[in-house]
Design an enzyme around this catalytic site. Structure first.
Site, short mmCIF file in Angstrom:
data_model
loop_
_atom_site.label_atom_id
_atom_site.label_comp_id
_atom_site.label_asym_id
_atom_site.label_seq_id
_atom_site.Cartn_x
_atom_site.Cartn_y
_atom_site.Cartn_z
N HIS A 190 0.83 -1.21 0.00
CA HIS A 190 0.00 0.00 0.00
C HIS A 190 0.87 1.27 0.00
CE1 HIS A 190 -3.60 -2.42 0.98
NE2 HIS A 190 -2.77 -3.10 1.74
N SER A 320 17.53 17.30 -17.26
CA SER A 320 16.74 18.52 -17.26
C SER A 320 17.43 19.60 -18.07
CB SER A 320 16.53 19.01 -15.82
OG SER A 320 15.90 20.28 -15.80
N LYS A 326 20.66 16.97 -12.79
CA LYS A 326 19.50 16.09 -12.58
C LYS A 326 19.59 14.88 -13.51
CE LYS A 326 14.57 16.61 -11.60
NZ LYS A 326 14.03 15.39 -12.17
N GLU A 333 10.58 5.22 -17.83
CA GLU A 333 9.49 5.97 -18.44
C GLU A 333 9.19 5.46 -19.84
OE1 GLU A 333 10.94 9.94 -18.07
OE2 GLU A 333 10.65 9.98 -15.90
#
Length: 468
Positions: A190, A320, A326, A333
């Protein structure tokens, strides 16, 4: 302005101008003019599968003395070129055409016929020398040829592309499972802290999910290897020699090394596509599993300082355009986007498979395109994910240990000793006052420190049946 050179081709409806440098004929040209829809061309795998069928048909028809040997040899040679992918620029038709795939079948018939004319010393368009219908399409109909090509293309892609990519990713995940076997970490259910397990156990679950998908996909092969060839227009085999299907399919098996056989019931094979719907469903199941794996790895690598941060993904490229330094989980993805696309394509295949009206399903090109695209996308994305994410994946032991040390769910091990309610009391006190579980347990006087340390051992909790 120079006018492109054309030649005149004929079909049963009359004369048509065709680009002089192309092998296709009148029916293909008509289709180009009448189906200007989208940019999705008929998959090359379908064209090559149709080339294999035309070769097998020509050789079979020659053996059955239905086609002159010289003509059959030229047709077989031309079809072999198509099957090898040597003539890709001569198959321009889009997916969105008639639902039987007739335009693409005739595109292949015309290209093979005109190329065979050249091989025999003739000129393109000499239908008396090699006729696209009478010679190349002999003993066939688009209604049985196109579904047979769908199965051939799907089976070849499954064997040569999808299964190898899946097996390689499964093996890479197994390797990470062995590498991470000794790292005890916090489990999560959860999206909340749960009892411990090892990072290796977690990764073994990913590998097992893919193994299940692999076995399901392997089980699809017999369904895909049943070919509708020989059914002709409605399944009766009208205008085909009674030996044609058996002999032609045996040749296809010989060319490919796949166990192709004539389908048991050609009426079902023309009117329905349950085998491909099932295969698409298996591709969807793989997409579901990959979505889970990709998402989990993305979550575990979140951070690096303000997220879970238990994994470190390879830094493949800057993440980025505005935030220096980053790094993003780009492979995760890409994998999950592919998974979503495959799920959507499968929905369309399911609807298309339901469109078997009387003796023919008329959504064949859509089914072919979506199934082949799904297999290709999954194979490519699994290879990319394996090479650029899983292979260079690194565990962060210090972060993993820190999470274990701070986890309140280690209290679960106390339940056997003090009961559920008292164990919950320990957890609530520790959480409310910022104590360790050990400190809370001692304050409540439930057991001494030595007994707590024996009861609450994360390693033993991760291997409850292996350590006595």
């Amino acid at each position: 302005m120079v006018t492109p050179a054309v030649r005149i081709e004929h079909d049963s409806m009359g004369a048509v101008e065709v680009p002089a440098d192309r092998y296709w004929g009148a029916q293909t040209q008509r289709a180009l003019e009448h189906f200007r829809i989208g940019t999705e061309r008929m998959p090359q795998e379908m064209v090559q599968a149709l080339g294999l069928i035309k070769r097998a048909a020509a050789e079979t028809n020659a053996a059955l003395e239905l086609l002159p040997r010289q003509t059959a040899d030229a047709v077989a040679r031309a079809a072999t070129e198509v099957a090898s992918g040597a003539l890709p620029n001569h198959f321009p038709l889009c997916v969105w055409q008639t639902g039987s795939g007739t335009q693409t079948n005739m595109n292949v018939n015309e290209v093979v016929a005109n190329r065979a004319c050249e091989l025999l010393g003739g000129v393109r368009g000499d239908r008396k020398l090699v006729h696209p219908n009478d010679h190349v399409n002999l003993c066939q109909s688009s209604n049985d040829v196109f579904p047979a090509a769908m199965h051939i293309a799907a089976a070849l892609g499954l064997r040569s592309m999808l299964l190898p990519s899946l097996q390689a990713l499964e093996a890479e995940l197994e390797a990470r499972a062995h590498e991470f076997a000794g790292l005890v970490k916090v489990g999560r259910t959860h999206l909340q802290d749960a009892v411990p397990l090892t990072l290796g156990q977690e990764f073994s679950g990913y590998a097992a999910q893919l193994a299940l998908c692999r076995r399901q996909l392997e089980g699809m092969m017999p369904l895909l290897c049943a070919l509708a060839l020989g059914g002709t227009a409605v399944g009766t085999g009208l205008n085909a020699h009674p030996e044609f299907a058996r002999r032609a399919v045996a040749r296809l098996a010989g060319y490919t090394g796949l166990p192709f056989l004539p389908v048991d019931n050609p009426f079902a094979a023309l009117a329905g596509h349950e085998a491909l719907v099932a295969y698409s469903g298996a591709l969807r199941t793989l997409a579901v599993a990959l979505f889970k794996v990709g998402n989990d790895i993305r979550l575990l690598a979140s951070g690096p300082r303000c997220g879970i941060g238990e994994l470190e993904l390879p830094a493949n490229e800057p993440g980025s355009s505005i935030m220096p330094g980053k790094v993003n989980p780009t492979q995760c993805e890409a994998l999950t986007m592919v998974a979503v696309q495959v799920m959507g394509l499968d929905n369309a295949v399911g609807i298309a498979g339901s469109q078997g009206h009387l003796e023919l399903n008329v959504f064949k090109p859509l089914i072919a395109r979506n199934v082949l695209e799904s297999a290709r996308l999954l194979a490519d994305s699994m290879r990319s994910f394996r090479m650029h994410a899983v292979r260079g994946l690194r565990a962060v032991p210090e972060r993993i240990a820190s999470h274990v040390d701070r986890s309140l769910m280690l209290v679960t091990a106390l339940s056997r000793h003090v009961g559920y309610d008292r164990a919950a009391e320990v957890a609530h006190l520790a959480h409310a006052e910022g104590l360790t579980l050990r400190e809370a347990c001692l304050r409540l006087g439930l057991m001494d420190g030595e007994a707590f340390d024996r009861a609450v051992d994360p390693v033993r909790m991760a291997h409850p049946h292996d350590m006595g």
